[in-house]
Write an enzyme that holds these catalytic residues in place. Structure first.
Site, PDB file in Angstrom:
ATOM      1  N   SER A  29       0.823  -1.202   0.000  1.00 56.08           N
ATOM      2  CA  SER A  29       0.000   0.000   0.000  1.00 56.08           C
ATOM      3  C   SER A  29       0.863   1.260   0.000  1.00 56.08           C
ATOM      4  CB  SER A  29      -0.904  -0.027   1.228  1.00 56.08           C
ATOM      5  OG  SER A  29      -1.741   1.092   1.200  1.00 56.08           O
ATOM      6  N   GLY A  30       0.565   2.156  -0.919  1.00 50.58           N
ATOM      7  CA  GLY A  30       1.307   3.411  -0.999  1.00 50.58           C
ATOM      8  C   GLY A  30       2.533   3.347  -1.896  1.00 50.58           C
ATOM      9  N   THR A  54      -1.230   2.313  -8.350  1.00 55.49           N
ATOM     10  CA  THR A  54      -2.326   2.892  -9.119  1.00 55.49           C
ATOM     11  C   THR A  54      -1.814   3.993 -10.040  1.00 55.49           C
ATOM     12  OG1 THR A  54      -3.817   2.325  -7.332  1.00 55.49           O
ATOM     13  CG2 THR A  54      -4.609   3.944  -8.910  1.00 55.49           C
ATOM     14  N   ASN A  74      -1.769   5.609   3.049  1.00 57.10           N
ATOM     15  CA  ASN A  74      -1.899   6.231   1.741  1.00 57.10           C
ATOM     16  C   ASN A  74      -3.195   7.037   1.697  1.00 57.10           C
ATOM     17  OD1 ASN A  74      -2.093   6.869  -0.966  1.00 57.10           O
ATOM     18  ND2 ASN A  74      -2.015   4.752  -1.710  1.00 57.10           N
ATOM     19  N   SER A 133      -5.716   5.402  -1.035  1.00 55.18           N
ATOM     20  CA  SER A 133      -5.486   3.964  -1.079  1.00 55.18           C
ATOM     21  C   SER A 133      -6.633   3.233  -1.789  1.00 55.18           C
ATOM     22  CB  SER A 133      -5.347   3.443   0.351  1.00 55.18           C
ATOM     23  OG  SER A 133      -5.031   2.080   0.331  1.00 55.18           O
ATOM     24  N   SER A 134      -6.286   2.390  -2.748  1.00 52.08           N
ATOM     25  CA  SER A 134      -7.307   1.593  -3.435  1.00 52.08           C
ATOM     26  C   SER A 134      -7.768   0.510  -2.479  1.00 52.08           C
ATOM     27  CB  SER A 134      -6.729   0.921  -4.673  1.00 52.08           C
ATOM     28  OG  SER A 134      -5.866   1.768  -5.365  1.00 52.08           O
ATOM     29  N   GLY A 173      -1.836  -4.210  -2.440  1.00 53.41           N
ATOM     30  CA  GLY A 173      -0.639  -4.900  -1.987  1.00 53.41           C
ATOM     31  C   GLY A 173      -0.744  -5.441  -0.576  1.00 53.41           C
ATOM     32  N   GLU A 221      -0.441  -5.918   3.202  1.00 55.42           N
ATOM     33  CA  GLU A 221      -0.691  -4.890   4.217  1.00 55.42           C
ATOM     34  C   GLU A 221      -0.423  -5.392   5.629  1.00 55.42           C
ATOM     35  OE1 GLU A 221      -4.284  -2.191   2.463  1.00 55.42           O
ATOM     36  OE2 GLU A 221      -4.848  -3.725   3.903  1.00 55.42           O
TER      37      GLU A 221
HETATM   38  N1  LIG Z   1       5.484   8.090 -10.067  1.00 55.24           N
HETATM   39  C1  LIG Z   1       5.056   8.911  -9.099  1.00 55.24           C
HETATM   40  N2  LIG Z   1       5.389  10.209  -9.096  1.00 55.24           N
HETATM   41  C2  LIG Z   1       4.978  11.024  -8.110  1.00 55.24           C
HETATM   42  N3  LIG Z   1       4.216  10.635  -7.075  1.00 55.24           N
HETATM   43  C3  LIG Z   1       3.842   9.359  -7.022  1.00 55.24           C
HETATM   44  C4  LIG Z   1       4.236   8.410  -8.015  1.00 55.24           C
HETATM   45  N4  LIG Z   1       3.725   7.223  -7.689  1.00 55.24           N
HETATM   46  C5  LIG Z   1       3.030   7.416  -6.554  1.00 55.24           C
HETATM   47  N5  LIG Z   1       3.094   8.691  -6.144  1.00 55.24           N
HETATM   48  C6  LIG Z   1       2.471   9.269  -4.926  1.00 55.24           C
HETATM   49  O1  LIG Z   1       2.214   8.239  -4.010  1.00 55.24           O
HETATM   50  C7  LIG Z   1       0.830   8.178  -3.682  1.00 55.24           C
HETATM   51  C8  LIG Z   1       0.403   6.745  -3.496  1.00 55.24           C
HETATM   52  O2  LIG Z   1       0.453   6.072  -4.735  1.00 55.24           O
HETATM   53  P1  LIG Z   1      -0.678   5.025  -5.166  1.00 55.24           P
HETATM   54  O3  LIG Z   1      -2.003   5.498  -4.713  1.00 55.24           O
HETATM   55  O4  LIG Z   1      -0.469   4.726  -6.600  1.00 55.24           O
HETATM   56  O5  LIG Z   1      -0.257   3.789  -4.261  1.00 55.24           O
HETATM   57  P2  LIG Z   1      -0.792   2.290  -4.361  1.00 55.24           P
HETATM   58  O6  LIG Z   1       0.400   1.423  -4.522  1.00 55.24           O
HETATM   59  O7  LIG Z   1      -1.831   2.193  -5.404  1.00 55.24           O
HETATM   60  O8  LIG Z   1      -1.365   2.066  -2.895  1.00 55.24           O
HETATM   61  P3  LIG Z   1      -2.668   1.233  -2.416  1.00 55.24           P
HETATM   62  O9  LIG Z   1      -2.282  -0.207  -2.368  1.00 55.24           O
HETATM   63  O10 LIG Z   1      -2.903   1.795  -1.041  1.00 55.24           O
HETATM   64  O11 LIG Z   1      -3.766   1.529  -3.361  1.00 55.24           O
HETATM   65  C9  LIG Z   1       0.132   8.904  -4.832  1.00 55.24           C
HETATM   66  O12 LIG Z   1      -1.074   9.494  -4.402  1.00 55.24           O
HETATM   67  C10 LIG Z   1       1.145   9.944  -5.235  1.00 55.24           C
HETATM   68  O13 LIG Z   1       1.058  11.060  -4.389  1.00 55.24           O
HETATM   69 MG   LIG Z   2      -3.799   1.859  -5.390  1.00 52.78          MG
END
Ligand SMILES: Nc1ncnc2c1ncn2[C@@H]1O[C@H](COP(=O)(O)OP(=O)(O)OP(=O)(O)O)[C@@H](O)[C@H]1O
Ligand SMILES: [Mg+2]
Ligand SMILES: *[C@@H]1O[C@H](CO)[C@@H](O)[C@H](O)[C@H]1NC(C)=O
Ligand SMILES: *[C@@H]1O[C@H](CO)[C@@H](O)[C@H](O)[C@H]1NC(C)=O
Length: 657
Positions: free
Chosen positions: A165-166, A170, A214, A217-218, A438, A440
Site C-alpha cells: 500500500s502506498g 495505481t 496512503n 489507497s485503493s 498490496g 498490508e
Molecule cells: N510516479 C510517481 N510520481 C509522483 N508521485 C507518485 C508516483 N507514484 C506514486 N506517487 C504518490 O504516491 C501516492 C500513493 O500512490 P498510489 O495510490 O499509486 O499507491 P498504491 O500502490 O496504489 O497504494 P494502495 O495499495 O494503497 O492503493 C500517490 O497518491 C502519489 O502522491
Molecule cells: Mg492503489
C-alpha cells in the site's frame, strides 16, 4: 568456501544495523574457514568484531565494488541480495533522483512522493517504437514493450503492478494506460481512449479512501483489459474488480476516512440539486466521521466532485443514473445515523429524521424497516414468533445492510462503466493491467487484511514461477552455466491458508456450527496448526494468530469477529423489506441472493485466479513464447522521512532473489 571465493572481488560487507538497517564495513583481516570472528572496520572508524559460528558460518553479505553501483539493471551487480538491491536503488534515487531500475524483465520503481517532469507526451513519444534495453528504465518502456509485443509479435499482454500500500501501483497503472491511449489513438470522434482513462477517477472516487498508509489507497483490486482492433488502435476496455473492502463503509480506524465519494457529496450538501438528499457536513454523519479528521491535506473534495461528475458524463452515464447513485449513497449515510435506543423499541424510532430520509430516498416502508431492524422472526415447530433483538444485534443488522447496499452499488457502477466501454465487434488483441492491492500490515489486522495478504501470496507465487522460469530459459538459450536458484517458494503458506484443515477450511466449518465462535475457531487453529512453522499463537493472547507471510510476519485479530465477517449475515427479513421497496432504477439495492462473505470472497478469488490463470495459460510457463508474455512492475515504497527511510524500505521491500 563460496563466500571466500567470491570475497576476492571486494573488501566490504553489509551488516545489519538497528537504525540504518544495513551498514557498510570493511574487512581488515583475512578470514579463514574455522575462524570464529570476522574483523571489520566500520565507516565511522570503529573496529567491529563480527562473531561467526564456525559450525554454521553466517557470514555477512558482500558489498559490490563501487564501480558497479548505480547500474540501471540490478542483474548487472556481482552480488544480488537485499542490501545490494537497496543500496543500488538508494544511490540512483538519492544522488540522481532516478526512480526506475530494471531487474531483468522487471521494472522496480521507487515512489518519489513528488511530481517529476518525466511523464509528458514528449517523453511518451520518445519511448514509442524504441527497444526496452536502449532507453532508461521507465514505466513507458514497459508499456512500449507490451505494445510492441502485441502489435509486432501478435501476443496478448499483461502488466502486473504489485507492491504494498502506498508504493505507487495505481499511479503506475494509470501512466501505463495513458501511454496506450497516446500511442494508439483511435482517431474516431468518440475518443474511446479518453473514456478508458475516465474510468479511473470514478473507480477511485468509489473505491479509494484515506488510510494511515496512503491518502488515496485503493480498497479493491482492479484488472483492466484494454482491447485493440486489427490496426492496434484502442476500441474499448473491460474491467473486473476484486475484494472491495466493504467494512470501511461502516467503520474507519483513527485518522482514516470512508470512501472519497461520501466526502465529495457532503462538500456539496448546500447545492440546490442535492437538496432532496438532506445531506449534512461529513463530520455530522457517523459513517464519515469515525476516523476523526474528515479532510485530507491538499485535497479539495468539492473540486473532486466536479471531476467525478464530469467523468460520469464523459462515459455517457446520464444525469438520472447519477442522481440515483447519489440517492443511494445519501441513504447509506442517513442509515448510519439511525439511532437504535433500546432493545425492541420501535416506537421511539418512528420520528427519527435519518430513518425517514433513508426510507424516502429508497422508497422503503419505515415501519417494516424498523420492525426488522429491531426484531427477528424465529420459526419454531408449530408456530413463528417475532422476538425483539438486543441493541447490538440491531446495530449489526443496520451496518450489514449499509455495507451490502454499498457493495451492490459499487458493482452496478462497474457494470455500467463496462457497458459504456464495451467493444463494438470483435477485439483482436488486448493488454491487461492488473492493479491489485498490496500486502498490508497495520497495528490491528483483521479479516480484510487476511484476505488481501492471502491474495498477495497467490500473486507472489505466480511471480516466482514466471520470473524464474523465464530467467532460466534465457540462460539456457545462451548456454550460460546455471545452477538452479533455490528461490523462495511460498506454497507452504498458501497450504496453511487454503488446504484442507487449513485456516479457511476451519473457518468455513466453524461458521456452520450454530454455537461456533471466534474463540472456538481460534482454539481449533491452535490445536491443528500449532506444529506448522509458519503459524503461531501469540504468547499473550488467545484472540489472535500469527502467519509468517512471504513479506512479513503478521498478527491477525478481528474485533468485529472473523466468523461474523465470514458469515456476513444480512438478516433475511431486512432483505425482504428491501426487496418489497419500489425500485428507484436498476441501481436500486434489491438484494436478491445474498452470498455469505466467504462465498462472495471465493467467487472474487476465483475470478482473481482466473486472471492468474489467464497468465498461466498464456504465459510461457509450460509453453515458452506462447500467446502472452507479461511484464512485471515491482514497486518498492520508500518513505522520505529522516532516519526511517531505509528501514521502511527493508521491511517493506522483500526481494525474491
Ligand atoms: N510516479 C510517481 N510520481 C509522483 N508521485 C507518485 C508516483 N507514484 C506514486 N506517487 C504518490 O504516491 C501516492 C500513493 O500512490 P498510489 O495510490 O499509486 O499507491 P498504491 O500502490 O496504489 O497504494 P494502495 O495499495 O494503497 O492503493 C500517490 O497518491 C502519489 O502522491
Ligand atoms: Mg492503489
Ligand atoms: C486520488 O483519487 C481521486 C479520486 O477521488 C483522483 O481524482 C485523484 O487524481 C487521486 N489523486 C492522486 C494524487 O492520485
Ligand atoms: C488475444 O486475445 C484475443 C481476444 O481474447 C483472442 O481472440 C486472440 O486469439 C488472442 N491472440 C493470441 C495471439 O492468442
Amino acid at each position: 568456501e563460496e563466500w571466500l571465493a567470491e570475497r576476492e572481488l571486494t573488501d566490504c560487507v553489509w551488516i545489519l544495523d538497528e537504525e540504518h538497517v544495513w551498514k557498510s564495513a570493511e574487512i581488515t583481516k583475512d578470514f579463514h574457514s574455522g575462524d570464529n570472528v570476522l574483523q571489520l572496520l566500520l565507516e565511522d572508524g570503529t573496529v567491529h568484531l563480527y562473531p561467526v559460528d564456525p559450525s554454521k558460518p553466517n557470514l555477512p553479505p558482500l558489498r559490490n565494488p563501487d564501480i558497479l553501483v548505480g547500474e540501471n539493471d540490478l542483474t548487472a551487480l556481482s552480488y544480488l541480495h537485499e542490501p545490494a538491491v537497496l543500496h543500488n536503488l538508494k544511490v540512483r534515487f538519492v544522488e540522481s533522483r532516478i526512480i526506475y531500475t530494471y531487474c531483468g524483465i522487471i521494472l522496480v520503481a521507487v515512489n518519489p512522493y513528488k511530481q517529476l517532469p518525466i511523464y509528458g507526451d514528449a517523453i511518451i513519444h520518445a519511448y514509442s517504437g524504441q527497444n526496452m534495453g536502449d532507453m532508461d528504465p521507465h514505466i513507458f518502456a514497459v508499456a512500449e514493450e507490451a505494445y510492441k509485443q502485441m502489435a509486432r509479435n501478435h501476443k496478448n499482454q499483461s502488466i502486473i503492478v504489485s507492491g504494498e500500500s502506498g508504493a505507487g501501483k495505481t499511479v503506475s497503472a494509470r501512466y501505463a494506460m495513458r501511454y496506450f491511449a497516446v500511442v494508439s489513438k483511435s482517431g474516431s470522434d468518440t475518443r474511446v481512449e479518453d473514456k478508458v482513462l475516465a474510468s479511473n477517477p470514478i473507480t477511485e472516487a468509489i473505491g479509494n479512501a484515506k488510510t494511515t498508509r496512503n491518502d488515496n489507497s485503493s480498497r479493491f483490486g482492479k484488472y483492466t483489459e484494454i482491447s485493440f482492433d486489427r490496426r492496434y488502435r484502442i476500441i474499448g476496455a473491460n474491467m473486473r474488480t476484486y475484494l472491495l473492502e466493504k467494512s470501511r463503509v461502516v467503520f474507519q480506524a483513527e485518522n482514516e476516512r470512508n470512501y472519497h465519494i461520501f466526502y465529495q457529496m457532503c462538500s456539496c450538501a448546500d447545492s440546490a440539486e442535492f437538496k432532496t438528499l438532506r445531506l449534512l457536513s461529513a463530520d455530522e454523519f457517523r459513517y464519515t466521521s469515525m476516523g476523526g479528521d474528515v479532510t485530507i491535506e491538499g485535497v479539495d473534495d468539492k473540486k473532486d466532485m466536479e471531476e467525478t461528475r464530469r467523468t460520469f458524463s464523459l462515459l455517457g452515464l446520464k444525469e438520472d443514473f447519477q442522481s440515483d447513485v447519489f440517492k443511494v449513497l445519501a441513504a447509506i449515510l442517513h442509515l448510519g445515523n439511525v439511532e437504535i435506543r433500546s432493545s425492541g423499541d420501535d416506537r421511539s424510532s418512528s420520528n427519527d429524521p435519518h430513518l425517514a430520509a433513508f426510507c424516502d430516498l429508497l422508497s422503503v416502508s419505515p415501519s417494516e424497516l424498523v420492525r426488522w431492524l429491531c426484531h427477528r422472526r424465529i420459526v419454531l415447530v408449530s408456530e413463528t414468533v417475532v422476538k425483539p433483538v438486543p441493541k447490538e444485534r440491531a446495530m449489526a443488522a443496520r451496518d450489514a445492510l449499509a455495507k451490502q447496499i454499498y457493495a451492490h452499488l459499487f458493482d452496478c457502477i462497474i457494470t455500467r462503466i463496462n457497458t459504456a466501454l464495451q467493444v463494438p465487434g470483435k477485439q483482436h488483441a488486448f493488454i491487461g493491467v492488473l492493479d491489485i492491492y498490496g500486502f498490508e500490515t497495520f497495528d490491528i489486522n483483521s479479516f480484510e487484511q487476511f484476505c488481501i495478504n492471502y491474495a498477495n501470496e497467490k500473486l507472489q507465487q505466480q511471480f516466482n514461477l514466471h520470473v524464474f522460469k523465464l530467467e532460466q530459459e534465457e540462460y539456457m538459450k545462451e548456454d550460460i552455466p546455471w545452477t538452479l536458484i533455490d528461490f523462495y517458494d511460498n506454497q507452504p503458506v498458501i497450504d496453511l491458508i487454503e488446504a484442507k484443515m487449513g485456516i479457511l477450511d476451519l473457518l468455513d466449518e466453524e461458521c456452520l456450527f450454530p454455537q461456533g465462535t471466534d474463540q472456538s475457531w481460534l482454539q481449533k487453529l491452535y490445536n491443528y496448526l500449532e506444529a506448522n512453522p509458519l503459524f503461531e499463537k501469540p504468547r499473550l493472547s488467545n484472540e489472535a494468530f500469527v502467519i509468517q507471510h512471504f513479506a512479513d510476519k503478521v498478527e491477525y485479530s478481528d474485533p468485529v469477529g472473523f466468523l461474523e465477517k465470514n458469515r456476513d449475515a444480512l438478516y433475511e427479513e431486512l432483505v425482504d423489506t428491501m426487496r418489497a421497496s419500489t425500485p428507484v432504477s436498476d441501481i436500486h439495492p434489491r438484494p436478491v441472493a445474498f452470498l455469505t462473505f466467504m462465498q462472495y470472497l471465493k467467487l472474487n478469488l476465483y475470478l482473481n485466479f482466473q486472471i492468474v490463470k489467464i497468465l498461466n495459460s498464456y504465459t510461457p510457463i509450460d509453453d515458452f513464447e506462447k500467446r502472452v508474455t507479461s511484464s512485471f512492475v515491482r514497486k518498492v515504497q520508500v518513505h522520505l522521512g529522516p532516519g526511517h527511510y531505509w528501514k521502511e524500505a527493508r521491511i517493506r521491500g522483500r526481494f525474491i532473489y
